[in-house]
Structure formats: C-alpha cells, structure tokens
Scaffold this motif. Structure first.
Motif, PDB file in Angstrom:
ATOM      1  N   VAL A 328      71.109  57.118  80.277  1.00 41.55           N
ATOM      2  CA  VAL A 328      69.676  57.364  80.218  1.00 41.55           C
ATOM      3  C   VAL A 328      69.298  58.122  78.942  1.00 41.55           C
ATOM      4  O   VAL A 328      68.298  57.816  78.296  1.00 41.55           O
ATOM      5  CB  VAL A 328      69.220  58.136  81.474  1.00 41.55           C
ATOM      6  CG1 VAL A 328      67.848  58.722  81.278  1.00 41.55           C
ATOM      7  CG2 VAL A 328      69.219  57.212  82.664  1.00 41.55           C
ATOM      8  N   LEU A 332      68.241  52.975  77.980  1.00 47.23           N
ATOM      9  CA  LEU A 332      68.744  51.841  78.755  1.00 47.23           C
ATOM     10  C   LEU A 332      68.666  50.558  77.925  1.00 47.23           C
ATOM     11  O   LEU A 332      67.706  50.343  77.196  1.00 47.23           O
ATOM     12  CB  LEU A 332      67.918  51.666  80.019  1.00 47.23           C
ATOM     13  CG  LEU A 332      68.189  52.631  81.173  1.00 47.23           C
ATOM     14  CD1 LEU A 332      67.270  52.351  82.322  1.00 47.23           C
ATOM     15  CD2 LEU A 332      69.625  52.518  81.610  1.00 47.23           C
ATOM     16  N   ILE A 363      72.837  69.541  80.998  1.00 44.06           N
ATOM     17  CA  ILE A 363      72.834  68.073  80.907  1.00 44.06           C
ATOM     18  C   ILE A 363      71.714  67.503  81.774  1.00 44.06           C
ATOM     19  O   ILE A 363      70.955  66.614  81.345  1.00 44.06           O
ATOM     20  CB  ILE A 363      74.200  67.504  81.343  1.00 44.06           C
ATOM     21  CG1 ILE A 363      75.263  67.885  80.312  1.00 44.06           C
ATOM     22  CG2 ILE A 363      74.140  65.994  81.492  1.00 44.06           C
ATOM     23  CD1 ILE A 363      76.660  67.602  80.768  1.00 44.06           C
ATOM     24  N   GLY A 364      71.571  68.057  82.986  1.00 45.34           N
ATOM     25  CA  GLY A 364      70.494  67.601  83.863  1.00 45.34           C
ATOM     26  C   GLY A 364      69.140  67.834  83.230  1.00 45.34           C
ATOM     27  O   GLY A 364      68.248  66.995  83.319  1.00 45.34           O
ATOM     28  N   PHE A 365      69.013  68.970  82.553  1.00 44.73           N
ATOM     29  CA  PHE A 365      67.746  69.293  81.902  1.00 44.73           C
ATOM     30  C   PHE A 365      67.433  68.302  80.782  1.00 44.73           C
ATOM     31  O   PHE A 365      66.314  67.794  80.668  1.00 44.73           O
ATOM     32  CB  PHE A 365      67.828  70.716  81.343  1.00 44.73           C
ATOM     33  CG  PHE A 365      66.552  71.198  80.730  1.00 44.73           C
ATOM     34  CD1 PHE A 365      65.471  71.527  81.527  1.00 44.73           C
ATOM     35  CD2 PHE A 365      66.417  71.313  79.356  1.00 44.73           C
ATOM     36  CE1 PHE A 365      64.294  71.955  80.979  1.00 44.73           C
ATOM     37  CE2 PHE A 365      65.248  71.740  78.794  1.00 44.73           C
ATOM     38  CZ  PHE A 365      64.171  72.061  79.607  1.00 44.73           C
ATOM     39  N   MET A 367      68.524  65.283  80.543  1.00 45.99           N
ATOM     40  CA  MET A 367      68.232  63.993  81.186  1.00 45.99           C
ATOM     41  C   MET A 367      66.790  63.985  81.685  1.00 45.99           C
ATOM     42  O   MET A 367      66.038  63.030  81.477  1.00 45.99           O
ATOM     43  CB  MET A 367      69.198  63.829  82.345  1.00 45.99           C
ATOM     44  CG  MET A 367      69.113  62.552  83.112  1.00 45.99           C
ATOM     45  SD  MET A 367      70.491  62.584  84.268  1.00 45.99           S
ATOM     46  CE  MET A 367      70.072  61.262  85.352  1.00 45.99           C
ATOM     47  N   MET A 368      66.406  65.068  82.313  1.00 39.37           N
ATOM     48  CA  MET A 368      65.058  65.187  82.864  1.00 39.37           C
ATOM     49  C   MET A 368      64.016  65.079  81.754  1.00 39.37           C
ATOM     50  O   MET A 368      63.049  64.320  81.863  1.00 39.37           O
ATOM     51  CB  MET A 368      64.974  66.564  83.514  1.00 39.37           C
ATOM     52  CG  MET A 368      63.724  66.818  84.232  1.00 39.37           C
ATOM     53  SD  MET A 368      63.999  66.450  85.925  1.00 39.37           S
ATOM     54  CE  MET A 368      62.429  66.943  86.533  1.00 39.37           C
ATOM     55  N   VAL A 371      63.711  61.586  80.437  1.00 40.11           N
ATOM     56  CA  VAL A 371      62.983  60.664  81.310  1.00 40.11           C
ATOM     57  C   VAL A 371      61.496  60.992  81.329  1.00 40.11           C
ATOM     58  O   VAL A 371      60.656  60.107  81.339  1.00 40.11           O
ATOM     59  CB  VAL A 371      63.584  60.721  82.723  1.00 40.11           C
ATOM     60  CG1 VAL A 371      62.660  60.073  83.706  1.00 40.11           C
ATOM     61  CG2 VAL A 371      64.901  60.022  82.735  1.00 40.11           C
ATOM     62  N   LEU A 372      61.165  62.293  81.292  1.00 41.52           N
ATOM     63  CA  LEU A 372      59.757  62.652  81.399  1.00 41.52           C
ATOM     64  C   LEU A 372      59.004  62.319  80.116  1.00 41.52           C
ATOM     65  O   LEU A 372      57.855  61.919  80.155  1.00 41.52           O
ATOM     66  CB  LEU A 372      59.599  64.134  81.718  1.00 41.52           C
ATOM     67  CG  LEU A 372      60.052  64.598  83.092  1.00 41.52           C
ATOM     68  CD1 LEU A 372      59.591  66.015  83.358  1.00 41.52           C
ATOM     69  CD2 LEU A 372      59.518  63.704  84.182  1.00 41.52           C
ATOM     70  N   PHE A 373      59.635  62.489  78.974  1.00 42.99           N
ATOM     71  CA  PHE A 373      58.869  62.387  77.737  1.00 42.99           C
ATOM     72  C   PHE A 373      59.195  61.158  76.891  1.00 42.99           C
ATOM     73  O   PHE A 373      58.398  60.784  76.042  1.00 42.99           O
ATOM     74  CB  PHE A 373      59.056  63.646  76.885  1.00 42.99           C
ATOM     75  CG  PHE A 373      58.518  64.869  77.556  1.00 42.99           C
ATOM     76  CD1 PHE A 373      57.156  64.998  77.745  1.00 42.99           C
ATOM     77  CD2 PHE A 373      59.344  65.850  78.034  1.00 42.99           C
ATOM     78  CE1 PHE A 373      56.634  66.095  78.392  1.00 42.99           C
ATOM     79  CE2 PHE A 373      58.836  66.954  78.684  1.00 42.99           C
ATOM     80  CZ  PHE A 373      57.481  67.075  78.859  1.00 42.99           C
ATOM     81  N   LEU A 374      60.375  60.565  77.078  1.00 41.55           N
ATOM     82  CA  LEU A 374      60.709  59.413  76.240  1.00 41.55           C
ATOM     83  C   LEU A 374      60.629  58.151  77.083  1.00 41.55           C
ATOM     84  O   LEU A 374      61.009  58.142  78.247  1.00 41.55           O
ATOM     85  CB  LEU A 374      62.122  59.565  75.659  1.00 41.55           C
ATOM     86  CG  LEU A 374      62.316  60.795  74.792  1.00 41.55           C
ATOM     87  CD1 LEU A 374      63.716  60.801  74.224  1.00 41.55           C
ATOM     88  CD2 LEU A 374      61.310  60.828  73.671  1.00 41.55           C
ATOM     89  N   ARG A 375      60.144  57.094  76.459  1.00 41.23           N
ATOM     90  CA  ARG A 375      60.001  55.860  77.209  1.00 41.23           C
ATOM     91  C   ARG A 375      61.337  55.174  77.394  1.00 41.23           C
ATOM     92  O   ARG A 375      61.602  54.584  78.402  1.00 41.23           O
ATOM     93  CB  ARG A 375      59.056  54.917  76.477  1.00 41.23           C
ATOM     94  CG  ARG A 375      57.759  54.782  77.200  1.00 41.23           C
ATOM     95  CD  ARG A 375      56.824  53.919  76.422  1.00 41.23           C
ATOM     96  NE  ARG A 375      55.636  54.677  76.084  1.00 41.23           N
ATOM     97  CZ  ARG A 375      54.698  54.225  75.297  1.00 41.23           C
ATOM     98  NH1 ARG A 375      54.815  53.054  74.736  1.00 41.23           N
ATOM     99  NH2 ARG A 375      53.638  54.950  75.046  1.00 41.23           N
TER     100      ARG A 375
END
Lengths: 527, 298
Positions: A328, A332, A363-365, A367-368, A371-375
């Motif tokens: 991610v 993708l 890492i979770g941050f 990833m988050m 996902v929130l800001f990048l398409r």
C-alpha cells in the motif's frame, strides 16, 4: 472641421500605451504549456537502433527518434526512463552488499528480497487480476511448510524445495481460487482474511507441523556448511536478490503479454463492457491467480531452503498487515511500488529492532497517512500532484475578472504558431487604445470625407480596420453603376463568393464607405 | 455426546456471533466501509471493562458486574467513534473509498493493537465473572452462569438494538442509509453524522461481545482478531447488510462449531467453518439473505 478634431480633447498620445508608466495590461502572463524536459541523446537518423529482448520484438527501452526542428540534428529521447532506474537501483544494491559490515542489515536485505518477491506476486493478484485476496501469505506459508516437511522426513535436497513448493502453491492456489470464480470484491477479501487464521490455528495445534517446537525446522539448506557466517549471509542476500529479479520478470511477463492486456481492458466496474467485447475476463483472472500462486509456492519452497524450515509466524495477522503495508505504501498495481514499499517497511522493521512496538506503530502510521492522503501510494504522488495543480490553475483562472486577450493554456499548447499568443495580447491593448479615440467628431469627419487626408485619430482607426484579416471583412459592392451600393462580407476563401450583410441600399459610394466604417466601429466597441 | 448440551452451546455461540456479525453487517451496508478495526474495538472494550473492574475492589459483585458491562459497552462505543473519526470521516468522499477504507481500518488495527501492547504489555488480563458463580440444572442440561448471562444479555441487547433501529428517528436514518445512501443524502440525512451514530452503535455491540466472550477467554491486545474473523465470516455468510441473514448464519455456524468441537475436536472448527462458508457462498454468492442486484454499490 479638420482643426476641430486635431485639437480635440480626445487626443491621446499613442506612445502612452507602450510606455512603462502607461496603462499596461493588468492580466499576468503566466508561462503555459505542458512541455517536459528530456535529455536528448545523439542519434544517427530518425530510424533508431533499438535494443530488444532476445527472440521477441519487445523493446528494452522505449525510445523516440526525431530530427531537431531548429538544428536539424538527429536526436534520441528515452521516453520511459524506468528501466534505467531499475537497473541502476538493483546494481547499487548488489554493489553495496559486500561492503556492509552489519550482519543485521545483510539478513534484512535477504528478507527484503524474499518479501519483495512475495509482494510482486501478490501485486499480480491484487493489481493485475483485480482479485483482492489477502491469502497470498497463506499460500507461501503452506508451500514452505509442505516442502520443509518433505525435506525433513523424506530427505529432499534444497534445490528441489522450490519446485515442490510450486506444486503445493498450485494445489493451494487452485483451492482458494475456487470461491473467486463466484465471489467478487470485498466478499472475497473478507473470506481470504480468515484463511490465514485458519492455517495459523491448524499449524499451531498440529503435532505433525511442530506444535511443540514452535515451527518446523531442519530442512536442507543451500548454504555450504564450510563457509564463514559473513559469506553465508552474502550468499543468502544475493540468492534472495535473484529471486526478486525473477519475480520482477514474471511481473513484467504477465503484464506485458496478452493476459495482462486482457485484464487491463477489464478493470473493476467495467467488466460488463469487456465481456461485451468478447473478453473472458473471469478465466484470465483465474489464470493470473494460479500463475501467481505457483510463483508464491516457489517462493515458499525457497523460504524453507533459506531459513531451514518454516514457522507459524508466516501466517500471523500482523505479518499479513505488514505485507499489506508494503504494497500500500508503494502504491497498488505497480512493481516499483511493491519493491520500494517493501524496502521501507523491512528497513524500519528489521533495523530498529530495539524500538519494540514503536516501529510497528510507525509503520501503521505511515500506512494510514498514505491511505488517507495519497490516492495510489508513493508512486502515485506525481499524478496526484499534477491533478491538484491543474485544479488549482483552473480555479485561479476562473476567479480572474479581467481577461487580457490571452489564449487558454490548452489552446496555447495546441497552437503551432506561438507568435499568435503574443499577438493576441498586443491586439487587445491596441483595441483598448483605439476605443478611446472614437467620438462624434471622428465619425462626423469620416462622414464628410471617407477618403483623403484625415486627422491622426481617424487615420489610426482606418489603418487598424484595413489591416484586419480577410475573413468576414466588410466591403462594398456596386449592384447598379453609380446608383446602388450594398455592403458585403468577404468569405476569405478563394472561390467562395462574399455574402450580403443586409438589405440596405446606398445611393452613393461615400455613403456606403461610411456605413462600412460605422459597422467596423461598432464591432470594435463591442469586442 | 449429549444433544441438549450441543444445542445449548450452539445457541450461546450463535448469540455472540450474531452480536458480532450484525455490527459488521450494519457498518458495511450503511456507511459502505468494511470495518477491519472491529477487532481493535473489541480489544479496547475488553481493556476498558478490565480497567473498571480493577477500580472496583471492595464493591458489591452485582454493582461490579453492571459497571463492567457498562464500561465495556461505553468504551466500545467510544472506540467505534474514534475509528469513524480517523478512517471514515477523512476519506468517505474521496475516490476509491471502499478499498481505502478497508486498508485504513487495517492500518488502524495494526497501530491500535501495538499501542495496546505497548501500554498494557503482552500479559493477558482476566475479567471478573460478571454474572456470578451459579448454575442451574434443567434435567440433563446444566446452565452455567456465564452461558446464561451471555445468552440473556446478548439477546436483550440485540432486541433493544433492532427495536431502536425500527422505531426511532435515528434508526430510520440509519435504515435509509442502508437502503440508498445517495437518496438518504438527498433528503437531508447527514452522511458523517449518521456514520458516527452507526459506528458508536456497532462499537457498543462489539463492547458487549467483548465482555461476554472474555468471561471464558482473556483480554489481550490480539484477542479481538478471532472474534472479528468469526464475525466477518458470519456476516459474509448471511449476506452483508442483512440483519436476518446474519442471525440465520450465526445459528448455522454456531451449530457447526459446537458439532465439530464435539465430534472432531477443537482444532478442526475453523476448517469445517470455512468449508461450510465456501460451500454456502458458492451456491449463493451474496450470502444467505443477500440479493445479487440489491448489493450496495459502493
């Protein structure tokens, strides 16, 4: 009359428009266009010598050969530079490895290679086939367990493990591909999420697969016993890099051939259209799924040969999440996304071991935030930025109230003659000046004497009118000699007759001249 | 093996699974997001209940029980709202929302479980028995306290939730969102506001499920994973978005689980469960009560 116009208050110095203190156009002239800079390599002609993959007609590099329109030299442009970056990046990784002292880093590099290979195959399933499967780690784990079991109990040599693993991958992949024929989208994602947990619970509780020892260890390995530890690490690193390069070629092969193209024609929500054009996208998806599962099984067998066995952590939910984070973060559906995402996550996870849970939170941050800001992950930022910039540009354009007679950016890029862009601005400024010259005295002067010597204002207006292009230019035509004159508009095209503008009939030539002048003045004031 | 025992344990499991599955199902159909942070909500609610239980040292056990259940439900609802604020609100109107929502909730659950691990450590916690320590015998059937409590309270909460959904103004809004989100938005139902209600409601359901399940299992950072997977599978099997389907699937899978653990052994539960789900989904791709063309267009 002549004197009256000459000394009228309407006279303005025409130089003022162009002087620095004068009323300049307030609309800013922004650089427009979508020109992108490319390095121009020398070439021999516009016909290029291209490097091809052996036995195919596929090019290694996408090149474009043109003659430079100004210097007339033959030039070569690399349109797609990504293969160059790939080779440079991989060569750098391979070259640095012997100089790395830290054994943690080398081991992490080997893990990076394996995980990058897994993620590439997974990307084939998620990106190319569009099946949102979360069970790919389970396929790897199943193949690793199966081949490790065979190696321990039946003495399979290390070189056979990946191939045996491929067999396991094929069987397991076919089994979990079965529901994919009927289910779509999230239904499949949710179903496969459970398959990892199923495998983990089964392996942890099964005596056959080492529930007592916490894994299955003792498989044959490709590391020679006589080598020093450092050399073994280096060998492992290079072997894993080779595995990753193999996965990259598989990715390229599936995406670049007919199979990949069929699937690109049938993206999500456009399946019906693809089906109508005769594409059997379901079969293509399942084929990609099974090809990737075989590859994942191969990687599983390699995993068993590399780590001398398999452990239940392969199936754990956190590992699945980390691997999802890898694909991610990179983006993708892109090979470079899978590899770079893996690099980032593995580096954070394996190098900063002393940070404890903190590194997984980090890492979770990441990833988050991705996902929130990048398409579409890191490698989608370029497109996303361009889209954002274009949006801002058009917003800015629409808020501007005064137009300076300039072209729109889209028009400007499509116009072959770039002088036109500046000519329009000049014309706008000139028209603004000329509009200020028109008053009743000038019109009266023209009515009295359409031809002959005029005041400066009238002469400037007439020069501007006469210089206009031929298309729709007004002219007079004589319908009855010395009795009837009418106004026509020229077509501007050879062989196409002028059209009559209205029904009015003028009795003298001067009257008709003045009517044309009035029309032009009106057009100027309306523009 | 006794049939009545199997039926009783199937009933208990079905009630807890139903609780979990309905939460996931309602979330998916109303806000259009697969809430993968459901397990996190579950674990957080477990820790919330445990924290309250730690505070109540010398209190009457009935009050402790009520407080623990209330704390579980409250923390669950709070965690649900938090999940909504972090994952649903920022991206619900962005392109590719379903996939991004799924990944965002997964990322949140990765972060959240590690934060729980960081704060509370890997050691498991136990909840005090909420329903006391008694058992009743009806002929051959032995009804223990935790089972009876789980059965009664989950059925009670489910009934309350369903009645609320049917009869209240907010419930009407949520049902409108489930039927047609665009239509609901047009008639003035706020997507974000309703999203927060939905997530609070489902979080509360998860909280109660956490308290009930932790009567037999433990509270740990990863304790939410198995319930979430079971809840997701039940919701999937029943048809995402259908409450009645989720209840039917919960009954079927609960029966399957108690039969399998009685006749084959505990380690085969997941295998038979998935085989059953796959068979059901191969026959009905949208689940038992799901309609193919009424599936929510994300």
């Amino acid at each position: 009359m002549f004197d009256k116009v000459w000394k009228s208050a309407a006279w303005k110095n025409p130089q003022d428009v162009w002087s620095s203190a004068g009323a300049r156009s307030k609309a800013a002239l922004h650089p427009v266009g979508r020109l992108r800079w490319y390095y121009k390599w020398p070439a021999h002609s516009s016909n290029l010598w291209r490097l091809r993959y052996p036995f195919t007609r596929r090019n290694v590099l996408r090149l474009r050969g043109v003659y430079n329109p100004k210097s007339l030299r033959a030039e070569k442009t690399i349109v797609d530079r990504r293969p160059v970056y790939w080779v440079l990046g991989l060569a750098a990784l391979a070259a640095i490895a012997p100089f790395v002292e830290s054994s943690t880093l080398l081991a992490a590099g080997a893990i990076f290679g394996i995980y990058a290979a897994i993620n590439l195959c997974w990307m084939l399933i998620v990106g190319t086939a569009g099946i949102f499967s979360l069970a790919s780690p389970a396929v790897v784990g199943a193949a690793a367990y199966g081949s490790a079991y065979l190696s321990i109990h039946y003495g399979l040599p290390w070189w056979a493990l990946p191939f045996v693993g491929s067999g396991f991958g094929l069987i397991f992949g076919t089994l979990i591909a079965l529901p994919a024929t009927r289910l779509d989208g999230f239904y499949y994602a949710l179903l496969t999420l459970g398959i990892n947990e199923l495998c983990r619970v089964y392996v942890v509780q099964s005596k056959l697969f080492g529930s007592a020892t916490g894994g299955l260890y003792g498989a044959d390995s490709y590391f020679p016993e006589s080598w020093s530890e450092n050399h073994q690490l280096l060998l492992g690193f290079y072997a894993c890099m080779l595995l990753m390069i193999g996965a990259l070629f598989l990715y390229r092969f599936v995406n670049g051939t007919r199979l990949g193209r069929i699937l690109r024609a049938a993206p999500e929500k456009k399946e019906a259209f693809a089906e109508a054009t005769g594409i059997n996208y379901r079969a293509a998806r399942i084929r990609v799924f099974i090809i990737s599962s075989i590859a994942l099984g191969f990687i599983g067998g390699f995993y068993a040969a590399h780590f001398r066995g398999a452990s239940p952590s392969l199936f754990s939910f956190d590992v699945v999440l980390l691997m999802l984070a890898m694909i991610v973060i990179g983006g993708l559906g892109r090979a470079e996304g899978a590899v770079v995402g893996t690099l980032i996550v593995i580096f954070l996870e394996k190098y900063f071991l002393e940070w404890g849970p903190m590194r997984l939170i980090l890492i979770g941050f990441i990833m988050m935030m991705t996902v929130l800001f990048l398409r579409n992950g890191l490698f989608g930022t370029k497109l996303q930025f361009r889209a954002w910039r274009n949006k801002k540009k058009s917003e800015f354009r629409s808020t501007r109230s005064e137009k300076g007679g300039e072209m729109l950016p889209e028009e400007a890029t499509e116009t072959a003659d770039k002088d036109q862009i500046y000519f329009r601005r000049f014309d706008k400024m000139q028209r603004d000046y000329l509009k200020g010259l028109i008053d009743d005295d000038v019109i009266e002067e023209h009515r009295r004497r359409p031809l002959g010597q005029h005041s400066e204002q009238l002469e400037r207006l007439l020069v501007y009118f006469r210089r206009a292009g031929q298309v729709d230019k007004y002219a007079i035509t004589m319908t009855k000699p010395f009795k009837e004159y009418r106004i026509v508009a020229l077509s501007g095209q050879r062989g196409v007759a002028p059209r009559l503008v209205d029904d009015k009939i003028y009795t003298s030539e001067n009257e008709a001249y003045h009517a044309v002048f009035l029309r032009r003045v009106q057009d100027l004031l309306e523009s | 093996m006794d049939w009545s025992y199997i039926l009783l344990s199937a009933l208990t499991l079905a009630s807890i699974y139903g609780l979990l599955a309905i939460g996931i199902s309602i979330t998916w159909s109303s806000v259009g997001m697969v809430n993968m942070a459901y397990g996190l909500t579950f674990a957080v609610a477990g820790y919330g209940a445990w924290g309250v239980a730690e505070l109540m040292v010398d209190v009457d056990p009935i009050i402790t029980g009520v407080a623990v259940v209330a704390a579980g439900i409250g923390t669950g609802a709070l965690a649900g709202v938090l999940v909504c604020l972090m994952t649903f609100i920022p991206i619900h109107d962005k392109p590719n929302f379903p996939v991004r929502g799924l990944i965002a909730t997964l990322a949140l659950s990765l972060m959240g479980t590690q934060i729980l691990l960081w704060i509370f450590g890997p050691r498991v916690k136990t909840l005090p028995p909420v329903f006391g320590e008694w058992q009743a015998e009806f002929g051959a059937i032995v009804l223990t306290a935790d089972k009876a409590g789980a059965l009664v309270s989950s059925i009670l909460l489910l009934a309350v939730t369903l009645t609320w959904l049917k009869s209240s103004r907010r419930g009407l809004e949520i049902r409108a969102m489930m039927m047609n989100p665009h239509g609901a938005a047009i008639v003035g139902i706020g997507v974000r506001r309703t999203g927060i209600y939905v997530m609070a409601l489902t979080g509360a359901l998860a909280g109660l499920a956490a308290v009930l399940l932790c009567q037999t299992y433990f509270v740990s950072p990863f304790s939410g994973l198995t319930p979430m997977i079971k809840g997701v599978s039940v919701a999937l099997c029943g048809g995402l978005g259908s409450v009645s389907g989720a209840l039917i699937a919960a009954a079927i899978l609960g029966l399957n689980e108690s039969l399998t653990s009685a006749y084959l052994g505990g380690q085969y539960v997941l295998i038979t469960q998935f085989a059953l789900i796959i068979i059901i989904l191969l026959i009905r791709p949208r689940g038992i009560a799901g309609m193919l063309d009424k599936a929510r267009e994300a």
